[in-house]
Design a protein around this motif. Structure first.
Motif, PDB file in Angstrom:
ATOM      1  N   THR A   1     -13.957 -11.930  -5.947  1.00 59.00           N
ATOM      2  CA  THR A   1     -15.329 -11.875  -6.639  1.00 59.00           C
ATOM      3  C   THR A   1     -15.790 -13.096  -5.405  1.00 59.00           C
ATOM      4  N   ASP A   2     -15.826 -13.356  -4.233  1.00 61.87           N
ATOM      5  CA  ASP A   2     -16.508 -13.079  -3.401  1.00 61.87           C
ATOM      6  C   ASP A   2     -17.083 -12.330  -2.813  1.00 61.87           C
ATOM      7  N   ALA A   3     -16.682 -11.104  -2.248  1.00 64.18           N
ATOM      8  CA  ALA A   3     -16.989  -9.860  -1.526  1.00 64.18           C
ATOM      9  C   ALA A   3     -18.490  -9.792  -2.486  1.00 64.18           C
ATOM     10  N   TYR A   4     -18.991  -9.161  -1.217  1.00 63.17           N
ATOM     11  CA  TYR A   4     -20.393  -8.759  -1.339  1.00 63.17           C
ATOM     12  C   TYR A   4     -20.328  -7.797  -0.907  1.00 63.17           C
ATOM     13  N   PHE A   5     -19.954  -7.397  -0.859  1.00 59.06           N
ATOM     14  CA  PHE A   5     -19.325  -5.641   0.017  1.00 59.06           C
ATOM     15  C   PHE A   5     -17.769  -5.646  -0.496  1.00 59.06           C
ATOM     16  N   ALA A   6     -17.274  -4.080  -1.501  1.00 58.76           N
ATOM     17  CA  ALA A   6     -16.034  -3.746  -1.714  1.00 58.76           C
ATOM     18  C   ALA A   6     -15.540  -2.293  -1.494  1.00 58.76           C
ATOM     19  N   TYR A   7     -14.481  -2.165  -1.190  1.00 58.99           N
ATOM     20  CA  TYR A   7     -13.742  -0.457  -1.613  1.00 58.99           C
ATOM     21  C   TYR A   7     -12.742  -0.862  -2.701  1.00 58.99           C
ATOM     22  N   GLU A   8     -12.838   0.483  -2.879  1.00 65.27           N
ATOM     23  CA  GLU A   8     -11.719   0.723  -4.416  1.00 65.27           C
ATOM     24  C   GLU A   8     -11.002   1.488  -3.412  1.00 65.27           C
ATOM     25  N   CYS A   9      -9.960   2.269  -2.753  1.00 65.49           N
ATOM     26  CA  CYS A   9      -9.433   3.609  -1.701  1.00 65.49           C
ATOM     27  C   CYS A   9      -8.021   3.853  -2.544  1.00 65.49           C
ATOM     28  N   LYS A  10      -7.651   5.607  -2.323  1.00 67.13           N
ATOM     29  CA  LYS A  10      -6.732   6.152  -2.966  1.00 67.13           C
ATOM     30  C   LYS A  10      -6.011   6.498  -1.609  1.00 67.13           C
TER      31      LYS A  10
ATOM     32  N   ILE B   1       1.095  -1.376  -0.338  1.00 67.88           N
ATOM     33  CA  ILE B   1       0.436  -0.081   0.036  1.00 67.88           C
ATOM     34  C   ILE B   1       0.829   1.616   0.018  1.00 67.88           C
ATOM     35  N   GLU B   2       2.247   1.518   1.271  1.00 67.91           N
ATOM     36  CA  GLU B   2       2.353   2.563   0.894  1.00 67.91           C
ATOM     37  C   GLU B   2       3.525   2.217  -0.343  1.00 67.91           C
ATOM     38  N   LYS B   3       3.994   1.470  -1.302  1.00 69.06           N
ATOM     39  CA  LYS B   3       4.291   1.810  -2.814  1.00 69.06           C
ATOM     40  C   LYS B   3       3.713   2.092  -3.922  1.00 69.06           C
ATOM     41  N   SER B   4       1.879   1.719  -3.985  1.00 68.68           N
ATOM     42  CA  SER B   4       1.230   2.553  -4.962  1.00 68.68           C
ATOM     43  C   SER B   4       0.425   2.661  -4.500  1.00 68.68           C
ATOM     44  N   GLY B   5       0.204   3.000  -2.922  1.00 67.60           N
ATOM     45  CA  GLY B   5      -1.042   4.417  -3.065  1.00 67.60           C
ATOM     46  C   GLY B   5      -2.679   3.817  -2.798  1.00 67.60           C
ATOM     47  N   VAL B   6      -2.489   2.758  -3.078  1.00 67.23           N
ATOM     48  CA  VAL B   6      -4.160   1.808  -3.322  1.00 67.23           C
ATOM     49  C   VAL B   6      -4.195   0.712  -2.087  1.00 67.23           C
ATOM     50  N   PHE B   7      -5.658   0.775  -2.083  1.00 62.05           N
ATOM     51  CA  PHE B   7      -5.823  -0.809  -0.836  1.00 62.05           C
ATOM     52  C   PHE B   7      -7.673  -1.213  -1.638  1.00 62.05           C
ATOM     53  N   GLY B   8      -8.158  -2.192  -0.984  1.00 60.07           N
ATOM     54  CA  GLY B   8      -8.847  -2.600  -1.551  1.00 60.07           C
ATOM     55  C   GLY B   8      -9.198  -2.821   0.182  1.00 60.07           C
ATOM     56  N   VAL B   9     -11.055  -2.390  -0.007  1.00 59.49           N
ATOM     57  CA  VAL B   9     -11.511  -3.085   1.069  1.00 59.49           C
ATOM     58  C   VAL B   9     -12.016  -4.391   0.549  1.00 59.49           C
ATOM     59  N   ASN B  10     -12.601  -5.462   1.219  1.00 56.62           N
ATOM     60  CA  ASN B  10     -13.511  -6.562   0.627  1.00 56.62           C
ATOM     61  C   ASN B  10     -14.069  -6.850   1.863  1.00 56.62           C
TER      62      ASN B  10
END
Length: 189
Positions: free
Chosen positions: A112-121, A60-69
């Motif tokens: 794919t199995d996530a019923y809810f998810a976020y993409e975050c910067k 995350i530190e290197k890419s600046g993005v993360f997902g929450v599933n």
């Protein structure tokens, strides 16, 4: 009877565990995180707490993005495995046969199995004790609308939500759980 204690015990259970995903230059990881929350709506913000020694934090530190599933109850064993194995030691996506899609607005795996998810910067990272609080601006949301009621509440007739009790124990919240309805007073402070 409740009494004062001196032991450094932390109580926050039961709670929902999110699976945080990250990737950078072809390396990807998924880890369970019990410390996360929605923190704002304009713009949409979501926060996660990670130790800065984790493989996921480094990505995350290197890419600046993360997902929450958010995964359903049938995935509680996977959630536990993602929280007890390090991505430095194994490729969790291969070892646990995790299916995913690439994010639409950020280079993060969305499970794919996530019923809810976020993409975050990443908006900011703050050190709090031995954790890094990562606040992220929500770039994209995903929802399996068939599993939710009209006002956004989960439909527990169709969705089983895993709740982490502590250690390696989970309970499943579903339509069998007792429901209590309480009147809402909009004039309360």
């Amino acid at each position: 009877m409740r009494a004062p204690i001196d032991e450094p015990i932390w109580y926050a259970y039961p709670g929902m565990v999110a699976v945080v995903t990250a990737q950078y230059e072809g390396e990807k990881n998924a880890m369970a995180s019990g410390w996360h929350t929605y923190i704002g709506s304009s713009p949409g913000m979501y926060g996660i707490s990670l130790n800065n020694e984790t493989f996921t934090y480094k990505l995350i530190e290197k890419s600046g993005v993360f997902g929450v599933n958010f995964l359903p109850g049938r995935c509680s064993e996977l959630i536990q495995a993602l929280g007890t194995h390090s991505g430095r030691d194994i490729n969790k996506f291969e070892a646990f046969h995790i299916q995913y899609e690439e994010g639409l607005k950020a280079e993060v795996p969305i499970l794919t199995d996530a019923y809810f998810a976020y993409e975050c910067k990443v908006h900011s990272i703050s050190t709090l004790g031995d954790q890094e609080w990562i606040a992220g601006e929500v770039l994209q949301r995903y929802q399996d609308k068939e599993l939710f009621l009209k006002k956004g509440m989960p439909n527990l007739e169709k969705l089983d939500v895993p709740l982490h009790i502590g250690g390696s124990s989970y309970r499943i919240l579903n339509s069998q759980a007792e429901e209590h309805q309480h009147a809402f007073n909009s004039e309360a402070d």
